[in-house]
Design a protein around this motif. Sequence first.
Motif, PDB file in Angstrom:
ATOM      1  N   GLY A  74       0.833  -1.190   0.000  1.00  0.00           N
ATOM      2  CA  GLY A  74       0.000   0.000   0.000  1.00  0.00           C
ATOM      3  C   GLY A  74       0.869   1.240   0.000  1.00  0.00           C
ATOM      4  O   GLY A  74       2.050   1.196  -0.356  1.00  0.00           O
ATOM      5  N   LEU A  75       0.300   2.353   0.407  1.00  0.00           N
ATOM      6  CA  LEU A  75       1.043   3.606   0.484  1.00  0.00           C
ATOM      7  C   LEU A  75       1.286   3.987   1.934  1.00  0.00           C
ATOM      8  O   LEU A  75       0.479   3.669   2.816  1.00  0.00           O
ATOM      9  N   ASN A  76       2.389   4.657   2.149  1.00  0.00           N
ATOM     10  CA  ASN A  76       2.740   5.110   3.492  1.00  0.00           C
ATOM     11  C   ASN A  76       2.101   6.479   3.720  1.00  0.00           C
ATOM     12  O   ASN A  76       2.735   7.515   3.573  1.00  0.00           O
ATOM     13  N   TYR A  77       0.816   6.470   4.081  1.00  0.00           N
ATOM     14  CA  TYR A  77       0.070   7.720   4.219  1.00  0.00           C
ATOM     15  C   TYR A  77       0.540   8.523   5.419  1.00  0.00           C
ATOM     16  O   TYR A  77       0.812   7.970   6.487  1.00  0.00           O
ATOM     17  N   SER A  78       0.612   9.816   5.234  1.00  0.00           N
ATOM     18  CA  SER A  78       0.907  10.710   6.346  1.00  0.00           C
ATOM     19  C   SER A  78      -0.367  10.928   7.149  1.00  0.00           C
ATOM     20  O   SER A  78      -1.441  10.433   6.795  1.00  0.00           O
ATOM     21  N   VAL A  79      -0.255  11.717   8.191  1.00  0.00           N
ATOM     22  CA  VAL A  79      -1.411  12.009   9.031  1.00  0.00           C
ATOM     23  C   VAL A  79      -2.476  12.776   8.245  1.00  0.00           C
ATOM     24  O   VAL A  79      -3.646  12.816   8.633  1.00  0.00           O
ATOM     25  N   ASP A  80      -2.104  13.368   7.107  1.00  0.00           N
ATOM     26  CA  ASP A  80      -3.071  14.091   6.276  1.00  0.00           C
ATOM     27  C   ASP A  80      -4.203  13.196   5.803  1.00  0.00           C
ATOM     28  O   ASP A  80      -5.326  13.649   5.598  1.00  0.00           O
ATOM     29  N   PHE A  81      -3.883  11.905   5.590  1.00  0.00           N
ATOM     30  CA  PHE A  81      -4.851  10.993   4.993  1.00  0.00           C
ATOM     31  C   PHE A  81      -5.339   9.908   5.945  1.00  0.00           C
ATOM     32  O   PHE A  81      -6.050   9.000   5.524  1.00  0.00           O
ATOM     33  N   ARG A  82      -4.933   9.947   7.174  1.00  0.00           N
ATOM     34  CA  ARG A  82      -5.474   8.996   8.137  1.00  0.00           C
ATOM     35  C   ARG A  82      -5.507   9.644   9.519  1.00  0.00           C
ATOM     36  O   ARG A  82      -4.690  10.500   9.843  1.00  0.00           O
TER      37      ARG A  82
ATOM     38  N   ARG B 202       8.520   3.097   0.551  1.00  0.00           N
ATOM     39  CA  ARG B 202       7.793   3.476   1.765  1.00  0.00           C
ATOM     40  C   ARG B 202       7.966   4.959   2.084  1.00  0.00           C
ATOM     41  O   ARG B 202       8.117   5.353   3.249  1.00  0.00           O
ATOM     42  N   LEU B 203       7.953   5.778   1.060  1.00  0.00           N
ATOM     43  CA  LEU B 203       8.045   7.225   1.250  1.00  0.00           C
ATOM     44  C   LEU B 203       6.679   7.770   1.634  1.00  0.00           C
ATOM     45  O   LEU B 203       5.644   7.259   1.213  1.00  0.00           O
ATOM     46  N   GLU B 204       6.681   8.839   2.420  1.00  0.00           N
ATOM     47  CA  GLU B 204       5.434   9.356   2.971  1.00  0.00           C
ATOM     48  C   GLU B 204       4.610  10.104   1.927  1.00  0.00           C
ATOM     49  O   GLU B 204       5.120  10.946   1.188  1.00  0.00           O
ATOM     50  N   VAL B 205       3.322   9.753   1.875  1.00  0.00           N
ATOM     51  CA  VAL B 205       2.377  10.397   0.961  1.00  0.00           C
ATOM     52  C   VAL B 205       1.520  11.374   1.755  1.00  0.00           C
ATOM     53  O   VAL B 205       0.741  10.981   2.613  1.00  0.00           O
ATOM     54  N   SER B 206       1.678  12.661   1.439  1.00  0.00           N
ATOM     55  CA  SER B 206       0.938  13.706   2.139  1.00  0.00           C
ATOM     56  C   SER B 206       0.204  14.573   1.120  1.00  0.00           C
ATOM     57  O   SER B 206       0.196  14.286  -0.079  1.00  0.00           O
ATOM     58  N   LEU B 207      -0.401  15.651   1.571  1.00  0.00           N
ATOM     59  CA  LEU B 207      -1.095  16.558   0.657  1.00  0.00           C
ATOM     60  C   LEU B 207      -0.135  17.186  -0.346  1.00  0.00           C
ATOM     61  O   LEU B 207      -0.505  17.430  -1.496  1.00  0.00           O
ATOM     62  N   THR B 208       1.097  17.445   0.072  1.00  0.00           N
ATOM     63  CA  THR B 208       2.074  18.022  -0.858  1.00  0.00           C
ATOM     64  C   THR B 208       2.411  17.033  -1.973  1.00  0.00           C
ATOM     65  O   THR B 208       2.753  17.446  -3.089  1.00  0.00           O
ATOM     66  N   PHE B 209       2.293  15.755  -1.686  1.00  0.00           N
ATOM     67  CA  PHE B 209       2.514  14.732  -2.714  1.00  0.00           C
ATOM     68  C   PHE B 209       1.455  14.852  -3.809  1.00  0.00           C
ATOM     69  O   PHE B 209       1.760  14.751  -5.006  1.00  0.00           O
ATOM     70  N   ILE B 210       0.192  15.061  -3.410  1.00  0.00           N
ATOM     71  CA  ILE B 210      -0.890  15.224  -4.382  1.00  0.00           C
ATOM     72  C   ILE B 210      -0.645  16.461  -5.235  1.00  0.00           C
ATOM     73  O   ILE B 210      -0.853  16.457  -6.449  1.00  0.00           O
ATOM     74  N   VAL B 211      -0.191  17.540  -4.604  1.00  0.00           N
ATOM     75  CA  VAL B 211       0.144  18.760  -5.346  1.00  0.00           C
ATOM     76  C   VAL B 211       1.236  18.465  -6.372  1.00  0.00           C
ATOM     77  O   VAL B 211       1.180  18.938  -7.520  1.00  0.00           O
ATOM     78  N   ALA B 212       2.228  17.681  -5.963  1.00  0.00           N
ATOM     79  CA  ALA B 212       3.322  17.329  -6.872  1.00  0.00           C
ATOM     80  C   ALA B 212       2.805  16.519  -8.063  1.00  0.00           C
ATOM     81  O   ALA B 212       3.207  16.766  -9.209  1.00  0.00           O
ATOM     82  N   VAL B 213       1.908  15.565  -7.806  1.00  0.00           N
ATOM     83  CA  VAL B 213       1.356  14.736  -8.886  1.00  0.00           C
ATOM     84  C   VAL B 213       0.588  15.598  -9.886  1.00  0.00           C
ATOM     85  O   VAL B 213       0.729  15.445 -11.104  1.00  0.00           O
TER      86      VAL B 213
END
Length: 301
Positions: A35-43, A175-186
Amino acid sequence: MHFKKEFDFVKLSKSAFIFSIVLTIAGIIALAAFGLNYSVDFRAGSNVDVKLSKNVTKAEVQPLLDNIGIGKDATVSPGDNRVNIRFTKELSEDQDEQLKTAIHKLDNTASFEINTVDPEMAKELGRNAIYSVLISCIGIIIYVSIRFEWRFALAAIIALLHDAFMVVAIFSIFRLEVSLTFIVAVLTIIGYSINDTIVIFDRIRENLRFGKTKTREDLAKLLNHSVNQMLMRSLYTAFTVFIAAFFLFLFGGESIKMFSLAMVIGLIFGAYSSIFIASPLWLFFKYKQKPNGKAVKPSKA
């Protein structure tokens, strides 16, 4: 730009397709397994980022959390003069204060950044992130279909999804952290990649207007010539943005490191897909338009 010897991108695309398929399969397996290593932004939960004047180890921090009674819900990740502590549950104000007091015993100059997300907010952020990517892809399909033709649109969207998935897959594997800034990057990567792809598609369309494409081989030569004409422009643009993103990753703050890393990875795959995926895919779809040897009409402007 004209080359004395042009690269045969149609031939090279076969190896590129195999490479991308292998990476895609590896990414699917990684996502299914880890799965993805979600940050606190998503859980739901609390994320505590502590800046220190010295390095500390997990063995030093974990007993402090256990003494407070919050150790079993915590994941401790030490770094360079910092430590990140992620909790699967929300910390109360009293637990916040106890945690700060405990960490100050290790380093009385420690500073804290505490982020807390409740379950409903985490779900909403996750949904909005998915919607933003889907809406942007739909908008791109509509624009390219109107501006060019459906074959260009289909090739472009496959290349964009390829770029976005490659970034997601690499973040999952490592296992890099996926946060809101990741979505902005995508979303930024999608915008950059479609821009690069459109420039190449525009040159293909322009050459189609004036070129003689009586057979599929003629069309393949036209594509190779078009991509070669725009090759250095694409590489120079990608390299310029890559350098900026790379140094942001090296010297930027902790809050934008994952954004910068996602950009670095996405820029590489964006330039790669515009040249080796999008254009050859359009050629593949165009091949299906007429049987071999028949004339291939230029696309409408």
